[in-house]
Every structure is written in C-alpha cells, then in structure tokens.
Design a protein around this motif. Structure first.
Motif, PDB file in Angstrom:
ATOM      1  N   LEU A  34      39.119  31.876  44.620  1.00  0.00           N
ATOM      2  CA  LEU A  34      39.148  33.032  44.280  1.00  0.00           C
ATOM      3  C   LEU A  34      40.212  34.127  44.505  1.00  0.00           C
ATOM      4  O   LEU A  34      40.649  34.031  46.019  1.00  0.00           O
ATOM      5  N   GLY A  35      40.623  34.878  43.772  1.00  0.00           N
ATOM      6  CA  GLY A  35      41.890  35.735  43.958  1.00  0.00           C
ATOM      7  C   GLY A  35      43.048  35.113  43.709  1.00  0.00           C
ATOM      8  O   GLY A  35      44.262  35.646  43.547  1.00  0.00           O
ATOM      9  N   LEU A  36      43.324  33.703  43.372  1.00  0.00           N
ATOM     10  CA  LEU A  36      44.336  33.164  43.311  1.00  0.00           C
ATOM     11  C   LEU A  36      45.170  33.720  41.912  1.00  0.00           C
ATOM     12  O   LEU A  36      44.521  33.534  40.788  1.00  0.00           O
ATOM     13  N   PRO A  37      46.303  34.108  41.886  1.00  0.00           N
ATOM     14  CA  PRO A  37      46.920  34.835  40.634  1.00  0.00           C
ATOM     15  C   PRO A  37      47.440  33.771  39.810  1.00  0.00           C
ATOM     16  O   PRO A  37      47.722  34.248  38.590  1.00  0.00           O
ATOM     17  N   GLN A  38      47.586  32.457  40.003  1.00  0.00           N
ATOM     18  CA  GLN A  38      48.006  31.416  39.019  1.00  0.00           C
ATOM     19  C   GLN A  38      46.935  30.777  38.335  1.00  0.00           C
ATOM     20  O   GLN A  38      45.491  30.505  38.820  1.00  0.00           O
ATOM     21  N   PRO A  39      46.884  30.350  37.165  1.00  0.00           N
ATOM     22  CA  PRO A  39      45.940  29.601  36.209  1.00  0.00           C
ATOM     23  C   PRO A  39      45.924  28.172  36.702  1.00  0.00           C
ATOM     24  O   PRO A  39      46.727  27.345  37.066  1.00  0.00           O
TER      25      PRO A  39
END
Length: 331
Positions: A110-115
């Motif tokens: 959750l909150g990871l900016p990368q796909p």
C-alpha cells in the motif's frame, strides 16, 4: 503513469519456468538466460525496456506458497526498486496461488508509487503454442505503456485488479478473471502509517471455514482454540448461517470476546455480505463478525494477514477491514 524504463523481474518459480525432472515438471533456475534468448527473437525485442532479473530462492511450485514467501516477495520488490533503480515490477509466479499472492501484495505494498504486475502461464516456456512468452512479453509491453501504481495481474492479454482476481479454470489459457461480485462500502480517506509498504510485517495464524449443513459447534471450537488470530467465515448467501444453533453462536461470541477477529464473506461466486437482509444474518453478526462485503476469499484472507501482520489490535483490524484500502471493495 509514465512508461517503464527499467523493470525489475522477480522470478519465484511456477509453471512458466519449469523443466522436466524425474518426478515431473519442477521449478528450475537459469530462466534469465532463456528469457534473454527469447527476447532476441521477439519482433520488438530490442525496443522493450531494460530489465533487471532476480530469483526468489528457493524457487517453488506455487502450491507450496506460504505467508513467509509473501513477505519475502515484498522484501525483494522493495530491495530491487531501491538497489537496481527500477521503476516497475514484474513478478513471475505459479498459477495455483497467483490470486492469493496478488491480493497479499496489494495490501503489503500500500502506498508504493511504482506499478507491480504478476503473470505466469498454464504451460512451461518453450511449449509450442503455449502461453508463457505471450504472457511474459505482454506484461513487459503493458509496463512499457505505463501503468498506475498498485498491483495487477496480466494474463491471457488482460489486465486484472490484483485484489479482485480469481482463478476459475485449471486447463485453459484464460484461467483468471475479475470475479463479478457486488461492490459497495466506504473508501478509507487516509491510510494509517502502520499500513505503509515500508512498515515491517510478520506472519500470523489465520483460518478459513466455510459454513455447511452439519457443521458442529465442537468442530468450530477446535479450530478457534488452535491459536488463530482471525477466522474468515464463508457464509451462505448474503451472510447467513445456522442462527438457531445457540452453541455454535456462543463459540463465535466467546472467541471474539478473547480477541479473535471474525470476518465474513459470501460463498456465492457473485455474492456479497449484507447482514441485515435476513434475521439469520443479523444473529450471526451479533457474535462479532465484521462484513467483508463483496471481497473474494483471496482478498479477505490477504487483508486480514496484512492488518494483523502490521501489529494492529482487534478493534483496529475490524475498522480497517470494513473500509476499502486499494479497490478490493469498491470499483
């Protein structure tokens, strides 16, 4: 949704990289070399983004997946993004538990900016007419186009939400789909810092129990007395159960009183929990059950794992379980 320039490929095992052994197909190392050789044969191979390859050792058949592997995948993804300076992630995974892992990573990241994309195949790479290379290179091309942050599954030419996907078939290339369950609820306005992808998690003891005619209170008591931190109860229809079985209801109430999280989902493939529709559902809810709405088993189990594994108490788990965190409850 910027186009990927450097992709982390995390190989965990699974059919996609299996080779024949004396006991049948088994996970095998050396897949990076096979992948690079195949890329040279692809029509657009020289135009695909740069990628870095990591193996999650020991490689496994995904039927052997555990919570420990989920935590190891999360750690490897974060390390690869940081150390290899990658901007996207592709996880190669076996199909048996791919939907469970996609859901687990949805909540662990959750909150990871990368796909993050997960893919695998129904047949090993190299089989004529197989789905391994189309799935793998199709996923790379999807990342090259640019994807939103979050976890998705790419399979048989389709992108599928990581916290909604399920495996429906064991013998066809279109094995996965987003299950058509009714979605309603309330979205979390802001995630607590304890659920951020950088925060540590630990394994927890969970149980899943479908209701069925004849389930006895003593059977349910034995399960709840085994040390589980949460029970995911698969109810009938809209969240009903044996409301005339006072002993069974008391077993649930007693477990909840001593801190066990009780969560409910529907057994129906297109069902959702709405306790107030029937009195049988209301009585079940009174034992302490919290509704999982239209969540799949995979999503609900993974969500309980992530919330309890982050160290949240019973009341906190129940609060956040009922809210949409990443699209598992709401479109």
């Amino acid at each position: 949704m910027s186009a990927a320039k450097r992709i982390l490929i995390l190989y965990t095992g699974g059919t996609i990289g299996m080779q024949m052994s004396a006991d049948g197909l088994a996970p095998a190392s050396g897949f990076e070399a096979r992948l690079r050789a195949q890329q040279a044969l692809e029509e657009d191979g020289d135009q695909l983004p740069e990628w870095r390859f990591r193996e999650l050792l020991p490689l496994i058949d995904s039927a052997n997946m555990t919570q420990g592997h989920w935590l190891a995948m999360r750690a490897a993804i974060l390390a690869g993004l940081d150390e290899d300076d990658c901007d996207s992630v592709l996880v190669l995974h076996g199909t048996d538990t791919l939907a469970y892992s996609a859901a687990a990573l949805s909540f662990l990241l959750l909150g990871l900016p990368q796909p993050v994309l997960l893919t695998g195949s129904m047949q090993p790479a190299g089989v004529d007419g197989g789905d391994a290379w189309p799935n793998l290179f199709g996923a790379l091309r999807m990342l090259q186009l640019g994807q939103r942050p979050g976890v998705q599954v790419f399979f048989d030419g389709r992108l599928l939400h990581g916290a909604r996907v399920g495996k429906l078939r064991s013998d066809a290339f279109d094995a996965f789909t987003v299950l058509p369950r009714q979605r309603h609820g309330q979205r979390a306005e802001q995630l607590p810092a304890t659920l951020d992808h950088r925060q540590p998690h630990h394994a927890v003891r969970l149980a899943v129990q479908p209701l069925y005619p004849g389930l006895g209170a003593e059977q349910l008591r034995a399960l709840l007395d085994s040390g589980v931190a949460a029970l995911l109860l698969e109810c009938y229809g809209s969240g009903t159960g044996p409301s005339d079985n006072a002993e069974l209801l008391a077993v649930l109430s007693d477990a909840h009183a001593r801190g066990v999280v009780l969560a409910a989902i529907s057994q129906c493939p297109q069902g959702h929990v709405e306790f107030g529709v029937y009195a049988a559902g209301s009585r079940l809810q009174q034992t302490g059950l919290v509704s999982g709405g239209g969540m799949t088993r995979e999503a609900a189990l993974a969500k309980l794992f992530a919330l309890l594994g982050a160290g949240l108490c019973q009341a906190e788990v129940e609060h956040w379980f009922a809210l949409d965190l990443c699209g598992e409850l709401l479109d």
